[in-house]
Design a protein around this motif. Structure first.
Motif, PDB file in Angstrom:
ATOM      1  N   TYR B  36      51.025  48.679 -32.464  1.00 60.91           N
ATOM      2  CA  TYR B  36      52.266  49.304 -31.988  1.00 60.91           C
ATOM      3  C   TYR B  36      53.523  48.562 -32.463  1.00 60.91           C
ATOM      4  CZ  TYR B  36      55.937  50.952 -28.837  1.00 60.91           C
ATOM      5  OH  TYR B  36      57.119  51.449 -28.346  1.00 60.91           O
ATOM      6  N   ASN B  37      53.577  47.259 -32.218  1.00 57.27           N
ATOM      7  CA  ASN B  37      54.774  46.501 -32.596  1.00 57.27           C
ATOM      8  C   ASN B  37      55.007  46.521 -34.095  1.00 57.27           C
ATOM      9  OD1 ASN B  37      55.481  45.812 -29.998  1.00 57.27           O
ATOM     10  ND2 ASN B  37      54.241  43.939 -30.004  1.00 57.27           N
ATOM     11  N   LYS B  38      53.951  46.298 -34.830  1.00 55.69           N
ATOM     12  CA  LYS B  38      54.052  46.249 -36.290  1.00 55.69           C
ATOM     13  C   LYS B  38      54.555  47.581 -36.853  1.00 55.69           C
ATOM     14  CE  LYS B  38      53.121  44.847 -40.571  1.00 55.69           C
ATOM     15  NZ  LYS B  38      54.128  44.022 -41.257  1.00 55.69           N
ATOM     16  N   GLU B 138      41.694  50.289 -41.284  1.00 55.79           N
ATOM     17  CA  GLU B 138      42.906  49.489 -41.119  1.00 55.79           C
ATOM     18  C   GLU B 138      42.554  48.077 -41.582  1.00 55.79           C
ATOM     19  OE1 GLU B 138      44.576  49.516 -37.170  1.00 55.79           O
ATOM     20  OE2 GLU B 138      46.492  48.728 -37.906  1.00 55.79           O
ATOM     21  N   ILE B 139      42.969  47.744 -42.802  1.00 54.67           N
ATOM     22  CA  ILE B 139      42.528  46.475 -43.393  1.00 54.67           C
ATOM     23  C   ILE B 139      43.394  45.301 -42.942  1.00 54.67           C
ATOM     24  CG2 ILE B 139      41.444  47.561 -45.399  1.00 54.67           C
ATOM     25  CD1 ILE B 139      43.964  46.869 -47.006  1.00 54.67           C
ATOM     26  N   ALA B 140      44.590  45.607 -42.437  1.00 51.10           N
ATOM     27  CA  ALA B 140      45.433  44.616 -41.776  1.00 51.10           C
ATOM     28  C   ALA B 140      46.274  45.414 -40.782  1.00 51.10           C
ATOM     29  CB  ALA B 140      46.326  43.894 -42.789  1.00 51.10           C
ATOM     30  N   THR B 141      46.940  44.752 -39.868  1.00 55.04           N
ATOM     31  CA  THR B 141      47.677  45.500 -38.851  1.00 55.04           C
ATOM     32  C   THR B 141      48.687  46.448 -39.509  1.00 55.04           C
ATOM     33  OG1 THR B 141      47.469  43.578 -37.405  1.00 55.04           O
ATOM     34  CG2 THR B 141      49.066  45.257 -36.752  1.00 55.04           C
ATOM     35  N   GLY B 142      48.514  47.734 -39.254  1.00 48.20           N
ATOM     36  CA  GLY B 142      49.431  48.732 -39.802  1.00 48.20           C
ATOM     37  C   GLY B 142      49.197  49.067 -41.268  1.00 48.20           C
ATOM     38  N   VAL B 143      48.173  48.488 -41.857  1.00 46.08           N
ATOM     39  CA  VAL B 143      47.873  48.766 -43.270  1.00 46.08           C
ATOM     40  C   VAL B 143      46.572  49.576 -43.353  1.00 46.08           C
ATOM     41  CG1 VAL B 143      47.485  47.799 -45.571  1.00 46.08           C
ATOM     42  CG2 VAL B 143      48.971  46.599 -43.934  1.00 46.08           C
ATOM     43  N   ILE B 144      46.673  50.800 -43.845  1.00 44.04           N
ATOM     44  CA  ILE B 144      45.531  51.712 -43.868  1.00 44.04           C
ATOM     45  C   ILE B 144      45.093  51.938 -45.310  1.00 44.04           C
ATOM     46  CG2 ILE B 144      44.721  54.010 -43.225  1.00 44.04           C
ATOM     47  CD1 ILE B 144      45.648  52.388 -40.796  1.00 44.04           C
ATOM     48  N   GLU B 145      43.810  51.744 -45.555  1.00 45.90           N
ATOM     49  CA  GLU B 145      43.286  51.982 -46.891  1.00 45.90           C
ATOM     50  C   GLU B 145      42.230  53.082 -46.824  1.00 45.90           C
ATOM     51  OE1 GLU B 145      42.466  48.911 -50.374  1.00 45.90           O
ATOM     52  OE2 GLU B 145      40.779  48.949 -48.981  1.00 45.90           O
ATOM     53  N   GLN B 146      42.520  54.199 -47.493  1.00 45.03           N
ATOM     54  CA  GLN B 146      41.585  55.328 -47.520  1.00 45.03           C
ATOM     55  C   GLN B 146      40.998  55.409 -48.923  1.00 45.03           C
ATOM     56  OE1 GLN B 146      43.380  59.187 -47.273  1.00 45.03           O
ATOM     57  NE2 GLN B 146      41.411  60.227 -47.592  1.00 45.03           N
ATOM     58  N   VAL B 147      39.707  55.048 -49.036  1.00 46.68           N
ATOM     59  CA  VAL B 147      39.123  54.922 -50.377  1.00 46.68           C
ATOM     60  C   VAL B 147      38.321  56.145 -50.801  1.00 46.68           C
ATOM     61  CG1 VAL B 147      39.077  52.409 -50.258  1.00 46.68           C
ATOM     62  CG2 VAL B 147      37.077  53.712 -49.509  1.00 46.68           C
ATOM     63  N   ASP B 148      38.054  57.052 -49.866  1.00 42.12           N
ATOM     64  CA  ASP B 148      37.314  58.260 -50.226  1.00 42.12           C
ATOM     65  C   ASP B 148      38.049  59.461 -49.647  1.00 42.12           C
ATOM     66  OD1 ASP B 148      35.399  59.808 -51.354  1.00 42.12           O
ATOM     67  OD2 ASP B 148      33.758  59.182 -50.035  1.00 42.12           O
ATOM     68  N   HIS B 149      37.832  60.624 -50.257  1.00 41.74           N
ATOM     69  CA  HIS B 149      38.548  61.814 -49.819  1.00 41.74           C
ATOM     70  C   HIS B 149      38.268  62.143 -48.363  1.00 41.74           C
ATOM     71  CE1 HIS B 149      40.040  62.578 -53.780  1.00 41.74           C
ATOM     72  NE2 HIS B 149      38.817  62.492 -54.278  1.00 41.74           N
ATOM     73  N   ASP B 150      39.283  62.691 -47.721  1.00 44.37           N
ATOM     74  CA  ASP B 150      39.154  63.120 -46.339  1.00 44.37           C
ATOM     75  C   ASP B 150      38.388  64.437 -46.298  1.00 44.37           C
ATOM     76  OD1 ASP B 150      39.460  63.364 -43.633  1.00 44.37           O
ATOM     77  OD2 ASP B 150      41.544  64.022 -43.707  1.00 44.37           O
ATOM     78  N   ARG B 151      37.249  64.419 -45.623  1.00 44.58           N
ATOM     79  CA  ARG B 151      36.504  65.661 -45.416  1.00 44.58           C
ATOM     80  C   ARG B 151      36.263  65.795 -43.922  1.00 44.58           C
ATOM     81  NH1 ARG B 151      31.792  63.945 -49.246  1.00 44.58           N
ATOM     82  NH2 ARG B 151      32.608  61.997 -48.401  1.00 44.58           N
TER      83      ARG B 151
END
Lengths: 338, 338
Positions: B36-38, B138-151
């Motif tokens: 939340y804060n980040k 979420e690989i770090a707070t507030g950092v999102i890594e999407q490596v494959d397509h959203d299905r």
């Protein structure tokens, strides 16, 4: 003076060395590993319910590796963990110090069929079984704490080799002689049993070790929490113990009818004991799961017993063992590439 | 503009929020916890195979707790873990924000029967099933890594309540509408399925999750090492998957004949994926084992299926869950006294 080589001088081995020398009938040469430097300098610091507090204690001789058999040992006492699926095995480890046909090999180790690879390598030697109930641990390097009385049951393993001596007078005499040396100081409960009774005592201990130690290791629970955690005893521990009892019966070992209930409640809940297999998994060490669980499982299933719980525990521990080997660099895998 | 409340804005939830707003048809209010804060300060940093790299992104509104339903939400999308055996449950968690009979509840969560406690608490609401295949973390707070397509596969859960609406036009319409909003930007593979097909897709995913995730969690192996480690696949994974397939058949869900082989080899070995349940156990977090494994096990055994492997996995995970609860202070035990 009987010459004894001790391999493995941790909680169990150091108390064995102390007992063997205390009666004045034996001279012990101990092979130390992690505590070699510490003990060479300061000796062992032992707090024992049987012997009291002893500081700066050393066996007659200390080595940092297995000696060659130029010097003859009457007995080799092995108290290391017995990791059947990693090198060196117990048989390989003690090999240099064995005088073929002469040295009596005493395996104070847990599990089943541990004598087989030893007899295979030394078909003319006597191999004795030691089933120990001592609660003794190396709580710091060179510091041994023995909190429960030493109870050791000694008997000869039957030699399965066609060229071996079978169960004979020599082996029985060697077992009796070892008990005499071990008991000479009068401070322990070391008992001789005939070779025919060895399987009973080994299977009896397995009912506990093959089930409680493995389930603690897999779940991360100690023996007290196992009993407190809902239905773990009824869903895992009791079914596994029943299977081991059935496997024992299949090989002709009839265990007491109340053994499962007795083993389930043998430890006071609030002792919260941590079996060494639990510690080993937590610390990323290899475990003795092949001898503790794999062998009784194989004995039972080979005779048609259904052992689903033991099978599951075995495969789980085998997977964990593989992981630990890989973590230790004993297994190499393809590098990450996606 | 459709008003959507998102509960759980980690790897899966944040990508869902992004998709829902990207098409311009919805306004998302996200409830954040640890980030939340980040995120309030810097926004999300998103690296996505579908959306590219986006910095300082925020949904329309950010909250740090579940709001009350004075403000009406058309949909509540839940992407938190679903821990059935700990408070608050999903139904309890979202309760304050629900407008009875109105808010459509979208459970993008794994496991079986997750809709039942929600229908119990909100018998007049539509509940949708979301089966997600996004590989996003979420690989770090507030950092999102999407490596494959959203299905994402969306369909209505059948309402089991006698006072509920069953599978009806409203529920189907709500599912179609949600898919329309989610797909509006044209960057994802979000698919509507009729309510009758929901069980198929949930069971199909369970073949993997109930077995691979649980066995990874118990053995400490990732999905690549599971395949490399000797006979783990044949001794544990395949038997467990076969049991889940049989349980599915017992409830009337016929899965493809090759599903077990397909699920076993679905991940490239050298990806060495770590299922979230493995991470959770390693970090001392509670796991979703009740919905992932307990429910399919209960469905199967209630219909007379023999599920020994799943049973052992379940009891082992239940023991581990108890340990984690005790470690977290959720369970109190007698103090050590020996």
């Amino acid at each position: 003076m009987t010459n004894i080589l001790l391999v493995g001088s941790g909680g169990v081995g150091t108390i064995a060395a102390l007992n063997l020398e205390a009666g004045g009938l034996a001279s012990v040469t101990a092979v130390l590993r992690s505590n070699y430097n510490k003990v060479t300098t300061d000796g062992f610091h032992i707090k024992s319910v049987d012997h009291g507090e002893i500081t700066h204690w050393r066996p007659s001789k200390i080595l940092n590796k297995i000696p060659h058999s130029e010097k003859h040992f009457d007995y080799i006492v092995v108290t290391t963990k017995n990791i059947a699926d990693a090198s060196p095995t117990t048989a390989e480890l003690i090999s240099p110090a064995i005088t073929p046909g002469k040295t009596v090999i005493v395996l104070i180790q847990n599990g089943l069929n541990i004598e087989k690879p030893v007899f295979e390598k030394f078909p003319q030697n006597v191999v004795l079984s030691g089933v120990s109930r001592v609660d003794s641990h190396e709580i710091a390097t060179g510091v041994i704490e023995q909190v429960d009385h030493d109870r050791l049951i000694i008997g000869a393993f039957a030699n399965p080799n066609p060229n071996g001596d079978g169960i004979d007078a020599d082996a029985e005499a060697a077992a009796r002689h070892f008990v005499q040396i071990y008991s000479a100081a009068g401070k322990t409960d070391c008992r001789y049993i005939p070779a025919a009774e060895v399987p009973f005592y080994r299977w009896q201990k397995l009912v506990y070790n093959a089930c409680m130690n493995t389930i603690c290791a897999i779940t991360g629970l100690d023996t007290g929490r196992i009993q407190l955690a809902g239905d773990v005893v009824e869903s895992l521990v009791r079914p596994a113990m029943n299977e081991i009892v059935a496997a024992a019966a299949a090989v002709g070992v009839r265990l007491p009818g109340d053994i499962v209930d007795r083993m389930i409640s043998i430890d006071p809940v609030t002792a919260y004991l941590r079996p060494s297999m639990l510690e080993d998994v937590g610390r990323g060490n290899l475990t003795e799961f092949e001898n503790i669980l794999g062998e009784p499982l194989r004995e039972g299933t080979a005779r048609g017993m259904s052992m689903p719980t033991a099978t599951f525990l075995y495969h789980t521990l085998k997977a964990i063992q593989w992981r630990v080997k890989e973590e230790k660099g004993m297994i190499t895998i393809p590098s990450k590439s996606v």
